[in-house]
Design a protein around this motif. Sequence first.
Motif, PDB file in Angstrom:
ATOM      1  N   ARG A 251     -19.033  68.685  17.374  1.00 26.09           N
ATOM      2  CA  ARG A 251     -19.388  69.778  16.476  1.00 26.09           C
ATOM      3  C   ARG A 251     -18.887  71.121  17.012  1.00 26.09           C
ATOM      4  O   ARG A 251     -19.021  71.416  18.199  1.00 26.09           O
ATOM      5  CB  ARG A 251     -20.907  69.843  16.307  1.00 26.09           C
ATOM      6  CG  ARG A 251     -21.505  68.605  15.671  1.00 26.09           C
ATOM      7  CD  ARG A 251     -20.965  68.337  14.282  1.00 26.09           C
ATOM      8  NE  ARG A 251     -21.795  67.384  13.540  1.00 26.09           N
ATOM      9  CZ  ARG A 251     -21.570  67.010  12.290  1.00 26.09           C
ATOM     10  NH1 ARG A 251     -20.510  67.481  11.652  1.00 26.09           N
ATOM     11  NH2 ARG A 251     -22.372  66.157  11.685  1.00 26.09           N
TER      12      ARG A 251
ATOM     13  N   SER B 212     -19.047  75.014  17.718  1.00 26.08           N
ATOM     14  CA  SER B 212     -20.084  76.025  17.875  1.00 26.08           C
ATOM     15  C   SER B 212     -19.495  77.416  18.096  1.00 26.08           C
ATOM     16  O   SER B 212     -20.237  78.386  18.217  1.00 26.08           O
ATOM     17  CB  SER B 212     -20.990  75.660  19.069  1.00 26.08           C
ATOM     18  OG  SER B 212     -20.237  75.590  20.265  1.00 26.08           O
TER      19      SER B 212
ATOM     20  N   ARG C 230     -31.225  73.984  16.454  1.00 23.38           N
ATOM     21  CA  ARG C 230     -29.951  74.713  16.520  1.00 23.38           C
ATOM     22  C   ARG C 230     -28.779  73.747  16.352  1.00 23.38           C
ATOM     23  O   ARG C 230     -27.791  74.069  15.668  1.00 23.38           O
ATOM     24  CB  ARG C 230     -29.812  75.451  17.858  1.00 23.38           C
ATOM     25  CG  ARG C 230     -28.523  76.275  17.939  1.00 23.38           C
ATOM     26  CD  ARG C 230     -28.456  77.097  19.217  1.00 23.38           C
ATOM     27  NE  ARG C 230     -27.229  77.881  19.257  1.00 23.38           N
ATOM     28  CZ  ARG C 230     -26.072  77.427  19.728  1.00 23.38           C
ATOM     29  NH1 ARG C 230     -26.008  76.202  20.206  1.00 23.38           N
ATOM     30  NH2 ARG C 230     -24.996  78.179  19.729  1.00 23.38           N
ATOM     31  N   TYR C 231     -28.877  72.550  16.949  1.00 27.75           N
ATOM     32  CA  TYR C 231     -27.799  71.586  16.802  1.00 27.75           C
ATOM     33  C   TYR C 231     -27.673  71.135  15.351  1.00 27.75           C
ATOM     34  O   TYR C 231     -26.567  71.006  14.815  1.00 27.75           O
ATOM     35  CB  TYR C 231     -28.018  70.361  17.692  1.00 27.75           C
ATOM     36  CG  TYR C 231     -26.929  69.322  17.483  1.00 27.75           C
ATOM     37  CD1 TYR C 231     -25.717  69.424  18.153  1.00 27.75           C
ATOM     38  CD2 TYR C 231     -27.089  68.288  16.565  1.00 27.75           C
ATOM     39  CE1 TYR C 231     -24.697  68.516  17.929  1.00 27.75           C
ATOM     40  CE2 TYR C 231     -26.079  67.375  16.326  1.00 27.75           C
ATOM     41  CZ  TYR C 231     -24.883  67.483  17.016  1.00 27.75           C
ATOM     42  OH  TYR C 231     -23.868  66.583  16.769  1.00 27.75           O
TER      43      TYR C 231
ATOM     44  N   LEU D 273     -25.845  73.710  13.426  1.00 28.18           N
ATOM     45  CA  LEU D 273     -24.414  73.667  13.738  1.00 28.18           C
ATOM     46  C   LEU D 273     -23.744  72.473  13.073  1.00 28.18           C
ATOM     47  O   LEU D 273     -22.632  72.584  12.544  1.00 28.18           O
ATOM     48  CB  LEU D 273     -24.216  73.579  15.253  1.00 28.18           C
ATOM     49  CG  LEU D 273     -24.455  74.831  16.082  1.00 28.18           C
ATOM     50  CD1 LEU D 273     -24.365  74.498  17.566  1.00 28.18           C
ATOM     51  CD2 LEU D 273     -23.439  75.914  15.743  1.00 28.18           C
TER      52      LEU D 273
ATOM     53  N   ASP E 150     -20.712  72.539  10.441  1.00 23.34           N
ATOM     54  CA  ASP E 150     -19.474  71.843  10.785  1.00 23.34           C
ATOM     55  C   ASP E 150     -19.061  70.897   9.656  1.00 23.34           C
ATOM     56  O   ASP E 150     -17.878  70.835   9.284  1.00 23.34           O
ATOM     57  CB  ASP E 150     -19.683  71.048  12.076  1.00 23.34           C
ATOM     58  CG  ASP E 150     -18.409  70.417  12.602  1.00 23.34           C
ATOM     59  OD1 ASP E 150     -17.607  71.134  13.223  1.00 23.34           O
ATOM     60  OD2 ASP E 150     -18.212  69.203  12.374  1.00 23.34           O
TER      61      ASP E 150
END
Length: 405
Positions: free
Chosen positions: A121, A123, A158-159, A162, A166
């Motif tokens: 991903r 960032s 947060r992931y 993201l 993405d």
Amino acid sequence: MKNNLESKIFRTMFVLKSILLRIGRYGIFYCCYPFLVLKPLNKNKIVVSSYFGKGYGDNPKYICEYLLSQRKDLDIVWLCKPEVIETQAMQFPIGIRLVKNRSIKALFEMFSAKIWIDNSRKSFYPPKRKGQFYLQTWHAGFGLKRIENNAVEKLKPRYVKLAKKDSEMCDLLVFESSKLFKNVGKMFWYKGEIFREGVPRNDVIVNNDPAVIKKVYKNYSIPSEKKIVLYAPTFRAGELVEVNSEFLENVRKTISMKFNKDYVLLIRLHPNDTENKKLILGDINSTHIIDASNYNDMQELLCATDLLITDYSSTIGEALVSDKKCFIYAYDYDKYKQNRGLVMDLIDLPFPVTMDQNSFLDSIRNFDLNEYLLSVRRFKDELNISESGHASQTLGDRILLEMSK
């Protein structure tokens, strides 16, 4: 108490410094944005990243090598961590430029490129422009672990944010062929085109390239008459994998006796474990047991491997498509299944599966190759596990087509 406080202060200062640096880099980039937006895309430029800049390998490597074989006028930019540029530059072929990842220059390179390729991903990136094409190759083949939206309760918010962003940018997603994951789009928060005709990094394994096998043997000075057993345990979040040198030597000797060949055992830690390598492996290296964690291409190691030992790793997919001998040693199975979650029970795999050392050694002694191969082929047919052997070429040709638009 004092040491804990100092450690917390250090971590806080490090995070603040990282945030300020990122704000500064984006700030400079956006100051230039009104002028940059008028500049057309460079149709010959491809910007690549693998494992957040950890080096040259995985699916992007094999696609780029095909592209370089087809056209000499391509400008391929590979985003790397600074230490990779300093220590691994010679591993990259001529025709690939190295640029520090998460830098101002990286933002400018991405902004002007026609093609983006990544296996993780993103960032750190500029706004994706109209006309840019983003190929997300992902970084795993057939595997048992729940991932992305299927494991959302285990992921940091947060992931997830993201990952969704993405997927919004992505134009083509690569994922393995099996029926194990029925709704790949939903799993990746993705609504676009999906390529499921093969995984580029597996081409070298399916085709069993003799030059690659020779390269691995030469790198570790392994005599050609010996065979390789590869131990590749997966990453365990919050815990270190348990490696015991005495047990591994017993494993190596048992395999050598069973198959009447002298074996060398290579240990390949997961990329997320390499920073703790000294804690995990200690002084484990010998003439018969070798640390292969820093070898830059896992697929080359798998190509040269005669027998694989793993647990929940997606390397089981490579064992399946190549019909290599594979043993599952999952000493923490119940705990791992509870913490991470699996989409299939280990015992449903066509491999010998054990959870303790004595049972594992017995599984080697009792191994029947003919029964094993029948079980593997039946399993592949049931789940539609297949590889074309030329996924790199197919995806490379697609990129060349997009560049011509």
